[in-house]
Design an enzyme around this catalytic site. Structure first.
Site, short mmCIF file in Angstrom:
data_model
loop_
_atom_site.label_atom_id
_atom_site.label_comp_id
_atom_site.label_asym_id
_atom_site.label_seq_id
_atom_site.Cartn_x
_atom_site.Cartn_y
_atom_site.Cartn_z
N MET A 30 31.57 47.16 24.70
CA MET A 30 30.62 46.04 24.50
C MET A 30 29.34 46.55 23.92
O MET A 30 28.25 45.81 24.06
CB MET A 30 30.25 45.23 25.67
CG MET A 30 31.43 44.58 26.25
SD MET A 30 31.18 42.92 27.42
CE MET A 30 30.19 43.83 28.59
N GLY A 31 29.31 47.94 23.26
CA GLY A 31 28.22 48.19 22.69
C GLY A 31 27.42 48.81 23.67
O GLY A 31 27.68 49.14 24.93
N HIS A 37 30.80 55.83 27.47
CA HIS A 37 31.87 55.65 26.42
C HIS A 37 32.27 56.78 25.46
O HIS A 37 33.50 56.70 25.01
CB HIS A 37 31.08 54.59 25.34
CG HIS A 37 30.54 53.11 26.10
ND1 HIS A 37 29.37 53.08 26.48
CD2 HIS A 37 31.32 52.37 26.44
CE1 HIS A 37 29.35 51.96 26.95
NE2 HIS A 37 30.32 51.30 27.01
N GLN A 61 33.52 36.84 29.39
CA GLN A 61 33.44 37.58 30.70
C GLN A 61 32.27 37.44 31.38
O GLN A 61 32.21 38.20 32.42
CB GLN A 61 34.21 39.05 30.59
CG GLN A 61 33.13 40.08 29.71
CD GLN A 61 34.09 41.22 29.24
OE1 GLN A 61 34.77 41.27 28.59
NE2 GLN A 61 33.54 42.19 30.09
N GLY A 148 37.77 53.00 31.03
CA GLY A 148 37.11 53.78 31.99
C GLY A 148 37.22 53.38 33.69
O GLY A 148 37.42 52.19 33.91
N GLU A 149 37.41 54.47 34.53
CA GLU A 149 37.48 54.36 35.95
C GLU A 149 36.31 53.83 36.51
O GLU A 149 36.13 53.26 37.50
CB GLU A 149 37.82 55.50 36.42
CG GLU A 149 39.44 55.90 36.10
CD GLU A 149 39.88 57.18 37.07
OE1 GLU A 149 39.15 57.90 37.70
OE2 GLU A 149 41.00 57.54 36.99
N ASP A 151 35.10 50.77 35.65
CA ASP A 151 35.55 49.39 36.03
C ASP A 151 37.00 49.62 36.47
O ASP A 151 37.90 49.43 36.00
CB ASP A 151 35.32 48.76 34.85
CG ASP A 151 34.00 48.80 34.13
OD1 ASP A 151 33.09 47.99 34.65
OD2 ASP A 151 33.81 49.61 33.34
N SER A 186 26.12 53.24 33.03
CA SER A 186 26.15 52.07 32.65
C SER A 186 25.22 51.38 31.75
O SER A 186 23.81 51.93 31.77
CB SER A 186 26.22 51.06 34.03
OG SER A 186 25.90 49.73 33.68
P1 AMP Z 1 31.65 48.12 28.53
O1 AMP Z 1 30.87 48.69 27.33
O2 AMP Z 1 30.62 48.21 29.52
O3 AMP Z 1 32.42 47.07 28.82
O4 AMP Z 1 32.65 49.54 28.72
C1 AMP Z 1 33.67 49.72 27.78
C2 AMP Z 1 34.40 50.82 28.56
O5 AMP Z 1 33.62 52.07 28.85
C3 AMP Z 1 35.00 50.37 29.80
O6 AMP Z 1 36.45 50.78 29.64
C4 AMP Z 1 34.42 51.04 30.66
O7 AMP Z 1 35.04 51.16 32.14
C5 AMP Z 1 33.84 52.28 30.01
N1 AMP Z 1 32.77 52.99 30.79
C6 AMP Z 1 31.59 52.40 31.01
N2 AMP Z 1 30.89 53.42 31.64
C7 AMP Z 1 31.57 54.44 31.80
C8 AMP Z 1 31.10 55.20 32.85
N3 AMP Z 1 29.95 55.66 33.32
N4 AMP Z 1 32.18 56.27 33.02
C9 AMP Z 1 33.45 56.17 32.56
N5 AMP Z 1 33.76 55.15 31.41
C10 AMP Z 1 32.71 54.23 31.33
#
Ligand code: AMP
Length: 279
Positions: A30-31, A37, A61, A148-149, A151, A186
């Protein structure tokens, strides 16, 4: 690196990469990209995949419109990070391109797995995730997809989605990345003040406490809750679950498990998780 916005261009570009003999490595985001990421991008590149990064803040979501409005957006920095990570293709679809029929669109129900923890506290969240991920898989076509683990429940939902709906996608889980102080990276962390950040460390400390010695599931839950409350986290849940089914464990359970925590700090919802041992 090619940047596309239209779905037909995205589909054709992914197809082109496969025709050249490459496996497509899809990294949905989501950028507001950060080192978490980046770890997904690196995992794809280490396997030799052609890297396709998507940036889409998926309104479906978010159960809370204010949370969606506050979600950080950093398009210029995202472009730079994707380039530096070696992306072959950056996809930035518009909301209209993703959901041309708006509220009339077909959606995917994420099932039972999605009704607990994050799904209980954020109604509709995982149906929104499953709907957008199904679309990303359908347009990208056969690929490896990196999640990512961080989530952990989302990773389980996405694995179930790929299997149940028969997508030609191998879902790869990537370990959670942390700041040196232990805070899980995050996009939401930028909304914390310095003291909020100190409180937020309660989540990772709770997990360290849970992993520090084998105990019954209820004792681990209690241990985590105390650490989070002492740090000033408004606890949403502190759970110990089966790592595959996410079923909460009772005190007869023994062996590897997953600890999942969530809480609010300064109105920011934070999640974290780690492997633990119960017995
Ligand atoms: P998001 O942009 O927050 O939707 O995350 C996109 C992807 O990056 C998802 O698969 C997340 O689980 C992963 N991700 C976000 N933060 C982390 C992190 N700290 N460690 C590993 N993966 C992450």
């Amino acid at each position: 690196m090619r940047v596309v916005k239209r779905l037909d261009e995205w589909r054709a570009a992914a197809e082109g990469l496969r025709r050249r003999g490459r496996t497509v490595g899809l990294v949905p985001t989501m950028g507001a990209l950060h080192a978490g990421h980046r770890a997904l991008c690196d995992a794809a590149r280490e396997r030799g995949d052609a890297l396709v990064v998507t940036l889409f803040v998926n309104p479906r979501q978010f159960d809370d419109p204010a949370d969606l409005a506050r979600y950080p957006r950093t398009p210029a920095a995202d472009l730079a990070l994707a380039l530096e990570a070696g992306a072959d293709l950056l996809v930035e679809p518009t909301g209209d391109a993703m959901w041309p029929r708006g509220a009339q669109s077909v959606t995917v129900s994420a099932g039972d797995l999605a009704r607990r923890f994050e799904g209980r506290d954020r109604p509709g969240h995982f149906d929104g995730v499953a709907s957008v991920v199904a679309k990303l898989f359908a347009v990208t076509g056969p690929c490896r997809a990196y999640f990512g683990e961080k989530d952990y429940q989302q990773l389980c939902v996405v694995r179930a989605l790929a299997g149940d709906l028969g997508f030609d996608v191998e879902v790869v889980g990537v370990p959670l990345q942390r700041d040196p102080d232990g805070l899980a990276l995050s996009s939401r962390n930028v909304r914390l003040s310095a003291s909020g950040r100190a409180s937020a460390l309660g989540l990772s400390r709770a997990l360290v406490a849970a992993a520090s010695g084998v105990a019954a599931a209820s004792a681990l839950r209690e241990r985590m809750r105390v650490v989070m409350e002492d740090a000033g986290v408004e606890v949403a849940y502190a759970e110990v679950v089966d790592p595959a089914t996410l079923a909460p464990l009772d005190d007869d359970a023994a062996g590897p498990a997953r600890a999942l925590v969530a809480g609010l700090v300064e109105g920011v919802r934070l999640i974290d998780n780690a492997p633990v041992e119960v017995g």
